[in-house]
Each structure stands twice: as C-alpha cells, then as structure tokens.
Scaffold this motif. Structure first.
Motif, PDB file in Angstrom:
ATOM      1  N   ILE A  59     -43.203  31.184 -11.606  1.00  0.00           N
ATOM      2  CA  ILE A  59     -43.111  32.261 -10.556  1.00  0.00           C
ATOM      3  C   ILE A  59     -42.125  32.033  -9.455  1.00  0.00           C
ATOM      4  CG2 ILE A  59     -44.154  33.087  -8.384  1.00  0.00           C
ATOM      5  CD1 ILE A  59     -46.734  33.300 -10.040  1.00  0.00           C
ATOM      6  N   PHE A  60     -41.941  30.687  -9.182  1.00  0.00           N
ATOM      7  CA  PHE A  60     -40.888  30.399  -8.080  1.00  0.00           C
ATOM      8  C   PHE A  60     -39.315  30.503  -8.688  1.00  0.00           C
ATOM      9  CE2 PHE A  60     -42.271  28.923  -4.117  1.00  0.00           C
ATOM     10  CZ  PHE A  60     -43.494  28.547  -4.337  1.00  0.00           C
ATOM     11  N   LEU A 119     -38.663  34.059  -8.469  1.00  0.00           N
ATOM     12  CA  LEU A 119     -38.105  34.705  -7.115  1.00  0.00           C
ATOM     13  C   LEU A 119     -36.823  34.232  -6.823  1.00  0.00           C
ATOM     14  CD1 LEU A 119     -41.452  34.663  -5.332  1.00  0.00           C
ATOM     15  CD2 LEU A 119     -40.045  36.441  -5.994  1.00  0.00           C
ATOM     16  N   PHE A 140     -47.020  38.345  -6.579  1.00  0.00           N
ATOM     17  CA  PHE A 140     -47.204  36.956  -7.113  1.00  0.00           C
ATOM     18  C   PHE A 140     -47.980  36.106  -6.060  1.00  0.00           C
ATOM     19  CE2 PHE A 140     -44.888  37.471 -10.849  1.00  0.00           C
ATOM     20  CZ  PHE A 140     -43.508  37.726 -10.676  1.00  0.00           C
ATOM     21  N   THR A 141     -47.486  36.454  -4.831  1.00  0.00           N
ATOM     22  CA  THR A 141     -48.334  35.558  -3.838  1.00  0.00           C
ATOM     23  C   THR A 141     -49.652  35.856  -3.867  1.00  0.00           C
ATOM     24  OG1 THR A 141     -46.379  36.084  -2.529  1.00  0.00           O
ATOM     25  CG2 THR A 141     -48.349  34.776  -1.282  1.00  0.00           C
ATOM     26  N   LEU A 179     -49.731  28.289  -6.611  1.00  0.00           N
ATOM     27  CA  LEU A 179     -48.813  28.006  -5.956  1.00  0.00           C
ATOM     28  C   LEU A 179     -48.897  26.854  -5.201  1.00  0.00           C
ATOM     29  CD1 LEU A 179     -47.701  31.674  -4.998  1.00  0.00           C
ATOM     30  CD2 LEU A 179     -46.541  30.172  -6.611  1.00  0.00           C
TER      31      LEU A 179
END
Lengths: 279, 297
Positions: free
Chosen positions: A203-204, A207, A260-261, A268
């Motif tokens: 995910i990171f 982004l 995503f968050t 996360l």
C-alpha cells in the motif's frame, strides 16, 4: 446537577478534542468535494459558500468525456501497480537475504541502501532526466516505473526485513532439512506468514508512486503521458485555471488514499511502526 | 548445501541492488561529473569543457542558495516541532484507556479517519489549501472571521507565506507522528502505571516519570524521520507559492529544480543537487548522533 455535568465533561472531553481535530482535518477536504459538485458558476464566488446549493456531476462528466482523463488515470494506475509489484518482489527477496545473514559486509550494504532513502528526488531528477533522454525513455511509462521502483526499494527492504525477522528460524530449518531451496523456503513457508506486512508495504509503495509529482512532471511532457498529479497542476494554463474539473479530479484522486487507509488501517499501523518501536 | 544457499542469496540480492545503484547512486556520480563541467540544457551546442570548481563557487556565493537553506531549515524545524507536539497530544488522547477503567469506544475509528490526510497526494494537499485559503474565493478566511480570528492573504503575504507552508505540512504529517507515538504508547507496560498509582502518583507524575521516559526512543525515531522527510519538501510549495513571494518560501528542492529546469543551468543544478544531498546526509548524521540511543538496524 453540577456533579453530573462535571461527570459528563470528564468522560467526554477527549472526544471533544478529537472531533475538533477531525474537523480541522476534514473541513478543507469536504469543501473540495462539495465544490466539485457545484455547477461552474457557483464554484469560485465572492463571497464563497460551503455546501452546494445545487448538485451537478457536470465536472466529472467533463473530465472523462470532454477532457479525456482516462489515459491519465490509466497511466497513473499502470505505473503505480507495476512499480509496486516489482519493488515488493525485489524488495522481499533482498530483505530475506538481509534478515538471514549476519556479516559486516551485509550491515554495510544495508546502511548504504537505507542511505539511498535520504536522497532528495530533486538531486536525482537532473541526472536521471539526462539518462532517460539518452535512452529514449522520456514520455514512457517505463521511465517512471523504473524510477519509482528504485525509490520504493529501500523502504520495502526495511519493512520486509522487520517482518521476516519476526518469523522464527525453526520454520525455515524444517524446510531446509527437507531439502527446500531458499526460494521455496521463502515462497512456501515465509510469505504466507507475513501477508499483513506485504499488504501494508504494498500500500505504501503504491501511494508513493501514485502521489509522486516531480519525476512525473519532468519525465512526462506529452499530454497523453501525464499522470494524475501532473494533470492536476496542468489545469492551470497560465491564462486560465479550470477549477471545476480540477476539483473533480482531486476528489477522484482521494479515493485510493481513503480506501487504503480505512481498509488496511490496522496493518498500516503495525507495519510502519514495527521498525520505529523496536528502534 | 551452503554454497548453493549463498549463491541463491546473491541472486536474491542482485535485482534490488542493481536498481538502487542505477537509480540512486549512479545519478549522484553523474551530478559529480556535471558539477565540474559547463553543461546547459538549453545550449546543446556549447562546447563542453572542464571548469574546475567554478560551479561550486558560484553556487556557494549565491544568496539564493543560502536563502533556500535557511527557508528549508525554518520549515523543517518548525514543522517537526509542531507535529511532535500535536502528535503527542493526539496519541495520548487516543490511548486513554487506563484512566476510565475501560477503553472508550470509537478510538480506532478516529485514528483511521485522522490518518487520511497523510495518504493524500501532496500536490492535492497544496492545491486544496491554496484554494481553501484564497482570500477571495476560499472558505478559510470567512470561517476564521466567524471565530474572531485574524485573516490574511496567507500565501501571498511575505510574513505569513512560510508559516502557511509549515501549517500545511503539520496538517498533513501530524497523523503519522501520532501513529508512531500511539504504537509506542502501547508498548508501555500497564503495570508500571498501576504501581505508580499505588505509590500515590497523580496524572502529571505518571506522565512525566513513566510515559515520557519510555517514549524517548520512539520520539527520537519520529523526529529523525520527520526532519529528514520535510527537508525534501517540494510538492506542496510548488502547488501553492512556487517559492514566492519573492523567494520567501523557496526551499532547497525548489531552488535546485528552478536552477536546472527553468534556468536550464544543468551543471549548476547538478552542483546544487550534490551540495544539498551532502547537507541532508550531514543533518541526518547530526540528528542520529544527538538523538539516538541505539542504531536503527
């Protein structure tokens, strides 16, 4: 009477402050969303107002059908997905080596890689642009995919190292005794156990690529090669700024961040802070 | 068996290593080469010649360069301090379970929502605040007036522009610091607090004698991480002030990019790029030594 009021206050005041912070965080964002739904005449008004008086999807329609934003969207998506996939694969492989070998050489190499993370993008963009020009890769998705993958690798290696070192060696031992090659050990034994870590790293990295601006604006000059951040800035043509479609695009670009968050929040937190808390 | 394992390890390591060397270290070498030549992208027919340290002298004597260093340091330190302060407060608020006997509900919900600004495209953060704080069309000033707070032309006013940039970075990155500290708080043994209560400690003493010391390593990590990241600030400035008014918000990234791609002084841009990389590396070493108690890997 006063005592109950005091009691309520004592129970509620943290929520009160949190709600204020949430308001500060979201007021501008919600206003952008509202503005994207206002008809063109209502967007930039003096004095400005907050909630839309009439709702219209005109700007979104404009974006996709008049301004043909689809290639931009696809560019961003392709580049982000590709660089995420590659950086996860290469990063996990390298992280496995670092997690399972102890030597001065490895420590030195690791420090070198992590130093790479501190290179400011600006310092890299001038020479990389020259290189990309000579390789004829300007305006191609490949140039950005390569750049973003390399940018995400130190982070990916760092994160995956943390996750892999949490797996006890006994699990690998049994695999090695049974004759598994290191590749099999990694893919069949370890990977299934670090799913959450993989997800948060992915995910990171996604982004990082999705949000990036500097490389994208320097490498992609062609109209059809642009990525979303570049397109957002391009709505300002110098003579005119088209805020309607700009607001619509801003709202669209919010979607991955929000999804995503909210969907992966737990992962996360554990992912990012793993290294931080352990020191 | 050992040898094939080691051979596999080399193959595992190679792709990542090659990419990192090619994209991150090789360009630095290129910058070094550039810095000794006189290349300008908009003059391709200029004969290339070795100019020694001329580029270095011109950058180091350029007032614009030093201005950008000062601007970056101001933004960096102010943002980090504010983010630490707000992040600490928020993390403590989110962690208040011991106080009332049970964890108040909904904290996870707040934490998730509060984190969203950190994931938003920095360009979008810049554009959002640029239009939200616009003195004609933006809602910020009307809202401030409602509360009797002062209003300004935030991004165009010489005095407030740099603080507007600091505010944006704080708005966006406080959640990250909050997350890091919140996780640190979770690792503090609850029994420490219980023992303190038995000894008659009040809230402030619990905070200053247990929480703060136990948080020190986490705070140090947060500080070094944020400081290093904010030194490279670029997108939010470009989306709002573009370095203006004048050069009041021209951070080192903006300065270097303008040098290389607006003035096309490629070699000078490469020199500046090299110098700011050295600056950031030196700063990171200082931060690591001043703040750290143990190595990070």
């Amino acid at each position: 009477m006063e005592k109950t009021a005091k009691k309520i206050f004592y129970r509620v005041w943290p929520y009160f402050i949190l709600i204020i912070c949430l308001t500060v965080s979201f007021t501008p964002i919600v206003w952008v969303v509202c503005s994207s739904l206002k008809p063109a005449g209502d967007i930039l008004t003096i004095p400005p107002f907050y909630f839309p008086k009439t709702i219209t999807l005109q700007h979104y329609y404009d974006l996709f059908f008049k301004r043909d934003i689809s290639p931009v969207f696809l560019n961003s998506l392709t580049i982000a997905l590709a660089s995420t996939a590659i950086s996860i694969v290469f990063g996990t492989l390298a992280a496995y080596v670092f997690a399972r070998s102890k030597s001065k050489l490895m420590d030195g190499l690791l420090s070198l890689i992590l130093t790479g993370r501190m290179m400011p993008a600006v310092a890299l963009v001038i020479p990389l642009y020259m290189v990309m020009r000579q390789l004829n890769l300007v305006n191609t998705k490949t140039s950005l995919i390569v750049a973003y993958t390399a940018m995400s690798l130190p982070f990916a290696i760092y994160m995956m190292m943390g996750f892999i070192s949490q797996i006890p060696y006994e699990i690998e031992e049994s695999g090695i005794i049974d004759g598994c090659s290191p590749f099999k050990v990694l893919t069949l034994l370890i990977l299934p156990l670090i799913g959450a870590g993989l997800a948060s790293t992915a995910i990171f990295n996604f982004l990082t690529a999705w949000n990036e601006y500097l490389f994208a604006v320097i490498f992609m000059i062609d109209e059809r090669a642009k990525t979303i951040p570049v397109a957002l800035m391009a709505f300002d043509t110098g003579r005119n700024t088209y805020w309607g479609p700009r607001f619509a695009l801003m709202v669209i670009s919010l979607v991955p961040a929000t999804i995503f968050t909210l969907a992966a929040q737990k992962y996360l937190v554990s992912g990012v802070t793993l290294g931080a808390v352990k020191g | 068996m050992f040898r094939s394992r080691r051979r596999s390890f080399v193959f595992f390591l190679l792709p990542a290593l090659l990419l990192i060397i090619f994209i991150q270290f090789m360009p630095m070498g290129y910058n070094l080469v550039l810095s000794f030549l006189n290349i300008q992208l908009n003059k391709p027919n200029l004969p290339v010649k070795f100019v020694g340290l001329q580029n270095y002298f011109s950058i180091l004597s350029d007032k614009g360069f030093w201005n950008s260093v000062v601007v970056t340091l101001i933004i960096g330190i102010a943002s980090t301090v504010l983010e630490l302060l707000f992040g600490l407060i928020l993390a403590l608020l989110l962690d208040m379970k011991g106080r009332f006997g049970k964890a108040p509900g909904g904290m996870g919900f707040f934490r998730g929502l509060l984190f969203i600004p950190y994931m938003i495209m920095p360009i979008m953060v810049g554009l959002t605040w640029f239009i939200f704080a616009d003195s004609n069309y933006g809602m910020l000033n009307p809202i401030l007036e409602m509360f009797g707070l002062p209003t300004r032309v935030w991004f165009s006013n010489e005095k407030t522009a740099i603080w507007a940039i600091v505010a944006m970075d704080t708005w966006q990155c406080t959640p990250m610091v909050m997350m890091i500290i919140a996780s640190g708080l979770k690792t503090i043994d609850a029994s420490l607090y219980e023992a303190a209560v038995v000894d008659g400690a009040n809230s402030w003493q619990k905070f200053s004698s247990i929480t703060m010391p136990m948080l020190k390593p986490v705070l140090k990590v947060a500080v070094s991480m944020r400081l290093m990241d904010v030194m490279r600030i670029y997108d939010t400035i470009i989306a709002t002030t573009k370095g203006g008014p004048g050069n009041k918000t021209e951070a080192i990234s903006v300065f270097t990019q303008k040098l290389g791609f607006e003035q096309f002084k490629t070699s000078q841009g490469g020199t500046a790029a090299l110098l700011i990389t050295i600056l950031i590396l030196v700063m990171s070493q200082i931060v690591v030594r001043v703040f750290s108690t143990k190595e990070s890997t």
